[in-house]
Design a protein around this motif. Structure first.
Motif, mmCIF file in Angstrom:
data_model
loop_
_atom_site.group_PDB
_atom_site.id
_atom_site.type_symbol
_atom_site.label_atom_id
_atom_site.label_comp_id
_atom_site.label_asym_id
_atom_site.label_seq_id
_atom_site.Cartn_x
_atom_site.Cartn_y
_atom_site.Cartn_z
ATOM 1 N N GLU A 189 22.812 32.650 50.538
ATOM 2 C CA GLU A 189 21.718 32.446 51.203
ATOM 3 C C GLU A 189 21.836 33.332 52.643
ATOM 4 O OE1 GLU A 189 19.576 28.490 53.386
ATOM 5 O OE2 GLU A 189 21.145 28.111 51.866
ATOM 6 N N VAL A 190 22.968 33.016 53.178
ATOM 7 C CA VAL A 190 23.262 33.861 54.638
ATOM 8 C C VAL A 190 22.993 35.393 54.521
ATOM 9 C CG1 VAL A 190 24.746 34.176 56.362
ATOM 10 C CG2 VAL A 190 24.356 31.951 55.541
ATOM 11 N N ILE A 200 24.876 33.198 63.385
ATOM 12 C CA ILE A 200 24.648 32.357 62.238
ATOM 13 C C ILE A 200 24.732 30.793 62.784
ATOM 14 C CG2 ILE A 200 25.176 31.537 59.899
ATOM 15 C CD1 ILE A 200 26.642 34.527 59.517
ATOM 16 N N GLN A 249 25.813 29.068 49.539
ATOM 17 C CA GLN A 249 25.503 29.191 50.929
ATOM 18 C C GLN A 249 25.803 30.392 51.494
ATOM 19 O OE1 GLN A 249 27.581 26.138 53.128
ATOM 20 N NE2 GLN A 249 26.557 26.666 55.335
ATOM 21 N N ALA A 309 19.606 36.287 53.943
ATOM 22 C CA ALA A 309 19.149 36.143 55.511
ATOM 23 C C ALA A 309 19.183 37.296 56.158
ATOM 24 C CB ALA A 309 19.331 34.783 56.036
ATOM 25 N N LYS A 310 20.582 37.628 56.445
ATOM 26 C CA LYS A 310 21.019 38.793 56.995
ATOM 27 C C LYS A 310 20.134 40.025 56.597
ATOM 28 C CE LYS A 310 24.694 39.556 59.101
ATOM 29 N NZ LYS A 310 26.410 39.593 59.526
ATOM 30 N N PHE A 347 32.065 32.604 59.521
ATOM 31 C CA PHE A 347 31.395 32.035 58.438
ATOM 32 C C PHE A 347 31.430 32.930 56.914
ATOM 33 C CE2 PHE A 347 27.871 32.486 55.255
ATOM 34 C CZ PHE A 347 27.530 31.023 54.917
ATOM 35 N N LEU A 350 28.511 40.029 55.764
ATOM 36 C CA LEU A 350 28.875 38.988 56.693
ATOM 37 C C LEU A 350 29.908 39.360 57.608
ATOM 38 C CD1 LEU A 350 29.299 36.264 53.853
ATOM 39 C CD2 LEU A 350 27.257 36.619 55.412
ATOM 40 N N LYS A 387 15.442 32.545 59.377
ATOM 41 C CA LYS A 387 16.109 31.200 58.855
ATOM 42 C C LYS A 387 17.224 31.080 59.509
ATOM 43 C CE LYS A 387 14.465 31.771 54.020
ATOM 44 N NZ LYS A 387 15.164 31.935 52.759
ATOM 45 N N ASN A 388 18.376 31.000 59.058
ATOM 46 C CA ASN A 388 19.557 30.592 60.257
ATOM 47 C C ASN A 388 20.279 32.032 60.605
ATOM 48 O OD1 ASN A 388 20.450 31.243 57.566
ATOM 49 N ND2 ASN A 388 22.057 29.657 57.350
ATOM 50 N N VAL A 389 19.577 32.889 60.725
ATOM 51 C CA VAL A 389 20.522 33.979 61.215
ATOM 52 C C VAL A 389 19.695 34.442 62.394
ATOM 53 C CG1 VAL A 389 21.156 36.441 60.865
ATOM 54 C CG2 VAL A 389 21.365 34.481 59.136
ATOM 55 N N ASP A 423 23.918 26.271 61.469
ATOM 56 C CA ASP A 423 23.900 25.455 60.451
ATOM 57 C C ASP A 423 22.464 24.887 60.272
ATOM 58 O OD1 ASP A 423 24.296 23.587 62.294
ATOM 59 O OD2 ASP A 423 26.151 23.082 61.902
#
Length: 425
Positions: A85-86, A62, A82, A89-90, A73, A237, A268-270, A64
């Motif tokens: 959001e993660v 992950i 947040q 994404a995952k 995280f 997570l 995205k951020n993953v 930032d």
């Protein structure tokens, strides 16, 4: 003949005593080698509890907004927005992987895979006759489809689909191992209950399954507790691995697809990093074990050959010293068969005496070391039968050695004319 045989053995008791001691030592050595070979064959062929064919996995990362990797995280004061959001994404990345034409199943997991030597364990408590008993378990976590990725199954016939259904209900799976079998732990009676595991109350146990071994050779492992992880929730997570199973014969197509478009592994951020085959782990991590096992087997064969030469030399010399005795017996009308049976009977009598002592020594050693790692054979399921089979094998091998060690020189000595054999007497 039997009376004369025992009389001769008694009259030569000093020489025979040393010979019995030699045979005792050889018997214990061969017995130990046989136990090692039997246990190794059993261990390698004991169910692994999974199928690594076509299984790939990678590590979840992950980042930032600045492109820096984030560790741990979701812990601390991470804003709920947040986290959501993660999580999204995952989940989106997992769904993207599933949509690949080469992929059959995909899942998230925490400590889900074999061939890694990590151990995440805890204690599972049970009440036995009013007393609290704690069993050590290896904790693994998977989203339901992970059961299909690894091809899990249960000894009572449940396949991966049935076990995945249990996980989808939010129920835990409990897996057997050689150690639980040896200790007589009946995991079935946990089904339907929610045992207290350490300081955590995990979901109720829905079924048993064949536990996941960490290696092909590992045997002293505890039970496996497989905890369900819900998709589309913050639970994913805690999953550090994404694992997938490609369709049969499509391994190379899958690898080529990742090479042609690495962006498949990022959403995205993953990011999914280091995707590779579980078979590669097996080849790499078990290479040393494979070499070690082959070395042990080669050493065992070499030692067995040396022992054979030693026994052959001992009995060859023993028969050679009695050439004149053979000549005298032939002079009084004894046939070659009579002489041969006499020598073989004497050798087998001494071998039988040495094995009686060997059994006593083995039982004494097991009794003294039963709680020690040195006697770890007693921890294996069915070790009594393994010991008995090894004893039979060692007795048969030594009998063959003695037949060769006595028969070959005896045949040679019986060809010598009595007058020639007795000319120096």
């Amino acid at each position: 003949m039997k009376r004369a045989l025992f009389s001769q053995i008694k009259n030569e008791w000093k020489e025979n005593l040393w010979l019995v001691i030699e045979l005792l030592i050889v018997a214990l050595v061969i017995w130990g080698l046989a136990v090692f070979v039997i246990r190794t064959i059993r261990d390698v062929n004991y169910p692994k509890g999974f199928d690594e064919t076509g299984v790939y996995y990678g590590d979840m990362q992950i980042f930032d907004d600045d492109g820096n990797q984030v560790y741990g995280f979701g812990y601390g004061d991470t804003p709920a927005e947040q986290i959501a959001e993660v999580v999204a994404a995952k989940q989106a990345l997992l769904d993207r992987i599933r949509r690949m034409s080469m992929v059959e199943y995909a899942a998230y997991g925490n400590n889900p895979l074999p061939y890694n030597y990590t151990f995440i364990g805890n204690g599972m408590e049970d009440i036995v006759e009013g007393d609290t008993v704690t069993y050590t378990v290896n904790i693994r976590k998977l989203t339901p489809e992970g059961a299909k990725v690894l091809g899990l199954y249960s000894p009572d016939g449940k396949d991966a689909d049935a076990l995945a259904t249990v996980l989808e209900r939010g129920e835990t799976l409990i897996g057997s191992s050689p150690l639980t079998e040896q200790e007589g732990i009946d995991l079935e009676h946990f089904v339907g209950s929610g045992p207290l595991t350490g300081n955590f109350n995990y979901p109720r146990i829905g079924a048993t399954f064949q536990g996941i071994r960490r290696t092909q050779y590992e045997i002293q492992i505890p039970a496996t507790m497989l905890i369900p992880i819900r998709e589309n929730s913050a639970e994913i997570l805690q999953c550090e691995k994404l694992l997938l199973k490609v369709k049969p014969g499509m391994d190379r197509d899958f690898e080529r697809a990742l090479e042609d478009d690495p962006s498949i592994l990022t959403y995205k951020n993953v990011h999914l990093d280091g995707v590779h085959s579980l078979l590669d782990d097996k080849l790499r991590l078990q290479w040393n074990s494979d070499v070690q096992q082959r070395t042990y087997f080669a050493g065992a064969l070499l030692l067995l050959f040396i022992v054979f030469l030693g026994l052959l030399g001992t009995f060859w010399y023993r028969v050679y010293q009695r050439t004149s005795e053979i000549a005298v017996r032939k002079s009084f009308g004894a046939t070659d068969s009579d002489i041969f049976r006499r020598f073989i009977s004497e050798a087998m009598t001494l071998l039988g005496a040495s094995f009686v002592l060997a059994i006593g020594v083995a039982l004494l050693a097991i009794g003294q070391l039963s709680s020690s790692y040195l006697a770890s054979v007693t921890y294996f399921p069915g070790w009594q039968w393994d010991m008995a089979l090894a004893g039979v094998i060692s007795f048969v091998l030594m009998s063959i050695m003695l037949l060769a060690g006595v028969g070959i020189p005896a045949r040679h000595a019986m060809k010598i004319e009595p007058a020639i054999a007795l000319k120096e007497e």
